[in-house]
Enzyme design. Structure first.
Site, PDB file in Angstrom:
ATOM      1  CG  ASP A 483      -2.224  -0.558   1.049  1.00 20.92           C
ATOM      2  OD1 ASP A 483      -2.691  -0.534  -0.088  1.00 20.92           O
ATOM      3  OD2 ASP A 483      -2.817  -1.036   2.039  1.00 20.92           O
TER       4      ASP A 483
HETATM    5  C1  BGC Z   1      -2.996  -3.704   4.386  1.00 23.98           C
HETATM    6  C2  BGC Z   1      -2.751  -4.656   3.247  1.00 23.98           C
HETATM    7  C3  BGC Z   1      -1.453  -4.335   2.584  1.00 23.98           C
HETATM    8  C4  BGC Z   1      -0.324  -4.289   3.590  1.00 23.98           C
HETATM    9  C5  BGC Z   1       0.988  -3.887   2.981  1.00 23.98           C
HETATM   10  C6  BGC Z   1      -1.820  -3.689   5.311  1.00 23.98           C
HETATM   11  O1  BGC Z   1      -1.992  -2.715   6.274  1.00 23.98           O
HETATM   12  O2  BGC Z   1      -4.154  -4.100   5.075  1.00 23.98           O
HETATM   13  O3  BGC Z   1      -3.796  -4.599   2.311  1.00 23.98           O
HETATM   14  O4  BGC Z   1      -1.205  -5.313   1.602  1.00 23.98           O
HETATM   15  O5  BGC Z   1      -0.638  -3.385   4.616  1.00 23.98           O
HETATM   16  O6  BGC Z   1       1.044  -2.560   2.636  1.00 23.98           O
END
Ligand code: BGC
Length: 803
Positions: A483
């Site tokens: 993200d």
């Molecule tokens: C999110 C995921 C994401 C991960 C890595 C988490 O907080 O819920 O969807 O893939 O972070 O960024």
């Protein structure tokens, strides 16, 4: 150092002191009513949606931390104490918190009085029930004042924490017998209320928090408790609570039981009121009377334990590794249930007020859950697919109550669509239920837009293929799995959301990770449609997969490992050419899992991964960490080195590397990685790790961080599902497939034998694996070629595998 121990027989973690490094919590409830409970009785409850229907109040980031929750006080002479240590915090002669599956037990002892408080949300019940057993072990008669108290949340947890000009006027309760009904806003619009009740006549009660606490006091020393009284306050606005007081005497050896009930009721619109302004309590009476007695409570506990025993019996292992067995048989599957229920919405770190259910998160959670309750997985897949748009892109999140896509965060996370293929294929392999592909499923929940689920999957594939960049790799959009890798965002305004701001839509930034996903899940899609007779489509998708694989080999390989991405200016990310962030974990795990470049590339990528990213707690997400912010990379470079996406062990993607090792048949490396962060294996480092030793956390601070080894954000992480897949399907090698159950273990050298039982399509497979010269498999005594145990109608099949 440890703060407790595992009791595998009881399926409990037993905490032996209240001062754990952080609150160590448990989850109660499986359907509508949920509670979080910490090892000192803290936590909160909600019905279905932790934002919109919060029942009890919780102050995140409060000091002292984790204050509130279940407030029990026992007054015995001069001493006031709490069975869970808090809120009174009087040192106890004995303290234990036993977190079990769907329940927690607190044992407290003080001055010859023993208290055992068991809290649970019984199956199919919209209520938390608390059984408090008091026993007088002393030789004198004890006169006790016992208080049980909760503080109500005024429903919408966000409003509750900010709209005080309104809030301080609206609180309302009704009191009847031994029950306090919380009915704030129960007028024309709201049709639900909550209640707190005890199965004994009240000696006194309070419903106004400030009256109960008195001025300048917190929950640790309410004035009413100090004075051994209640003021009979009736809340009108401000902060309503339910404080129930029961005075009782216990002769030497005598035992008494109190049952407290914290319930939620929603009434039909035309049956809201019993009389003008008076709530209809019929449903509450039913709930209350179902838990009047200890027998009723104990029966519900027995039912809950049977429920879990039966669920967990679907997959069990017995090996020489006690800690592996403990994780696989109990805690990892339990956490899979919790992440399935909560996605990333409500924990001590996810406030339940922000993120609803994540699209990619929920799809991945299903991978570790589908064997437990396939029917619920089916329903969830349809809910998730219903927030997809016609072009195959999708909302990134939805609210659990409304099931509508969350417009604030929107769409454009270009890995999302492919996860739908991943979970649907996993569901069909588990169940053989191809009919799910025919289920009419709307786009963006618009009535009339329904198309078979298969069309949704097809659009996912097409979306990826039609959104590619200059190197024939998938465009990343706002972000892919990571993200925080925001290659089209360029944010320089503090407070801006890295995920939603797009002020430079390059149309060029590409993700090697999504390419790896496409190769893996494109193949799974092709296999799925071939099995329903769509061979031409399958062939076409496989050609696209080959093309993607070629694109990765030509443009996504850095020489010693897979590149991570190309940025908006077509510059490589995750390359030896970069000064920082030279290698990222995600494409190494996924591209090797997908078999891109075969063994040769796989081995190279994984040895670079271990050499550069490996630490004591697993594999870090990237290295070297970014020491400066770069707007062309986004949030990933905004974190201090070693934390979160900037170089921690982001536990979620470690199992990808583990599975990649299994693909290369490296059982030693796979198992070694497993043990570096599996909670049971690092239990004795609890003072460093700090989060619960029975569940995974999202991150463990990396080598560059000051607090190297410290975990954060426990419970709600995709790590649960992926490690269950990695352990059960990778290390143990038991993989559900269309034509049968694959048994193909990838064990470390020191494991010579094990047994697994696996319930699959109605048959119980009793599998024994051992080492020996006569390699191969036998089912019910007969040799079978290959690794697949064919489907059968038999109730039980014995499988012997020699490796
Ligand atoms: C999110 C995921 C994401 C991960 C890595 C988490 O907080 O819920 O969807 O893939 O972070 O960024």
């Amino acid at each position: 150092m440890k703060y407790g121990f595992f009791d595998d027989q009881a399926r409990e973690y037993v905490i032996t002191r209240p001062d754990t490094p952080l609150p160590w919590i448990n989850y109660l409830g499986n359907e509508g009513f949920f509670s979080l409970v910490s090892n000192t009785g803290g936590g909160y409850s909600f019905y279905k949606d932790a934002k919109l229907q919060r029942i009890t109040r919780f102050r995140y980031n409060n000091v002292p931390v984790d204050e509130g929750g279940r407030l029990f006080y026992i007054c015995d002479g001069d001493t006031v104490w709490s069975p869970a240590f808090r809120p009174a915090m009087t040192p106890l002669d004995h303290y234990r918190c036993r977190h079990g599956l769907g329940y927690s037990v607190f044992e407290g002892r003080k001055n010859g009085v023993r208290a055992e408080l068991t809290v649970t949300v019984p199956l199919h019940t919209d209520m938390e029930v608390q059984k408090l057993v008091l026993q007088n072990d002393s030789s004198e008669t004890k006169a006790l004042n016992v208080y049980g108290c909760v503080e109500w949340c005024l429903w919408n947890a966000v409003d509750d924490a900010q709209n005080f000009q309104r809030n301080f006027n609206i609180g309302e309760v009704e009191i009847e017998g031994s029950t306090v009904y919380h009915k704030t806003e129960y007028r024309e619009r709201r049709d639900h209320y909550a209640f707190y009740s005890v199965n004994a006549p009240l000696s006194g009660m309070d419903t106004d928090r400030d009256a109960f606490l008195g001025q300048f006091r917190g929950f640790s020393s309410p004035k009413a408790v100090e004075e051994r009284t209640s003021y009979g306050s009736v809340a009108s606005g401000w902060a309503p609570v339910a404080s129930l007081r029961i005075d009782l005497t216990l002769a030497p050896g005598e035992r008494k039981v109190l049952i407290f009930r914290l319930g939620y009721v929603k009434n039909p619109a035309d049956q809201k009121f019993a009389a003008p302004g008076i709530i209809n309590k019929k449903r509450a009476y039913e709930l209350i009377s179902a838990f009047e007695t200890e027998e009723q409570f104990d029966a519900a506990m027995a039912e809950l334990k049977d429920y879990w025993a039966s669920l967990l019996s679907r997959f069990t292992v017995k090996s020489s590794e006690e800690k592996l067995d403990r994780m696989v048989n109990i805690w990892n599957q339990y956490q899979c249930m919790v992440t399935f229920n909560m996605s990333r919405s409500a924990s001590y770190y996810e406030s339940g007020t922000g993120r609803g259910m994540g699209f990619r998160d929920s799809c991945q959670d299903l991978l570790g859950f589908v064997h437990l309750i396939p029917e619920r997985a089916r329903e969830r897949i349809i809910d998730i697919a219903s927030i997809q748009f016609e072009d195959g892109s999708t909302y990134h999140q939805y609210q659990p109550l409304t099931k509508r896509g969350n417009a604030d965060i929107g769409s454009g996370f270009n890995d999302d669509p492919l996860w739908l293929v991943a979970c649907t294929a996993a569901y069909v392999r588990e169940t053989g239920d191809f009919t799910i592909l025919d289920v009419p499923t709307p786009f963006n929940n618009v009535p009339g837009s329904e198309k078979p689920l298969l069309t949704h999957l097809r659009r996912s594939i097409q979306y990826t293929l039609s959104h590619r960049g200059p190197h024939r790799l998938p465009l990343i959009g706002r972000a892919d799995w990571n993200d925080c890798l925001n290659l089209n965002c360029f944010s320089n305004e503090p407070g801006e959301s890295f995920q939603t701001v797009s002020n430079f839509e390059s149309g060029k930034a590409e993700s090697v990770f999504i390419a790896g996903m496409f190769v893996k899940y494109g193949r799974e899609y092709a296999e799925l449609v071939r099995r329903i007779g769509l061979s031409d489509e399958a062939d076409e998708v496989l050609r696209a997969v080959d093309d993607m694989e070629d694109a990765v080999l030509r443009n996504g390989w850095d020489g010693e490992w897979f590149l991570r991405a190309y940025d908006a200016f077509e510059r490589p990310v995750g390359s030896h050419l970069n000064e920082e962030g030279q290698i990222y974990i995600e494409p190494q795990g996924f591209c090797v899992m997908a078999g891109i470049g075969g063994e040769e590339y796989g081995r190279k990528a994984l040895s670079s991964t271990e050499a550069r990213l490996g630490n004591d707690y697993g594999i870090e997400i990237l290295t070297p960490c970014y020491t400066e912010y770069h707007d062309y990379l986004g949030e990933v470079s905004s974190y201090p080195p070693g934390y979160k996406e900037n170089g921690s062990v982001f536990c979620h993607n470690n199992p990808w590397v583990l599975l990649a090792y299994c693909r290369l048949k490296d059982g030693n490396a796979a198992f070694d990685l497993y043990t570096r962060n599996a909670p049971a294996y690092i239990e004795d480092k609890s003072e460093i790790h700090r989060t619960e030793p029975y569940c995974y956390s999202q991150t463990i601070a990396g080598r560059s961080a000051k607090n190297y080894g410290e975990a954060k954000n426990s419970w709600l992480t995709g790590t649960a599902a992926w490690t269950f897949v990695a352990a059960s399907q990778g290390i143990l090698g038991i993989r559900p497939d269309y034509d049968g159950l694959i048994v193909d273990p990838c064990l470390p050298d020191h494991m010579d034998q094990l047994t697994v039982t696996r319930l699959f399509r109605g048959t119980r497979y009793e599998i024994t694996v051992k080492r020996g010269p006569d390699k191969g498999m036998r089912t019910d005594g007969k040799p079978v070629a290959g690794h697949i145990v064919p489907l059968t109608d038999k109730e039980t099949v014995k499988v012997e595998v020699t490796i």
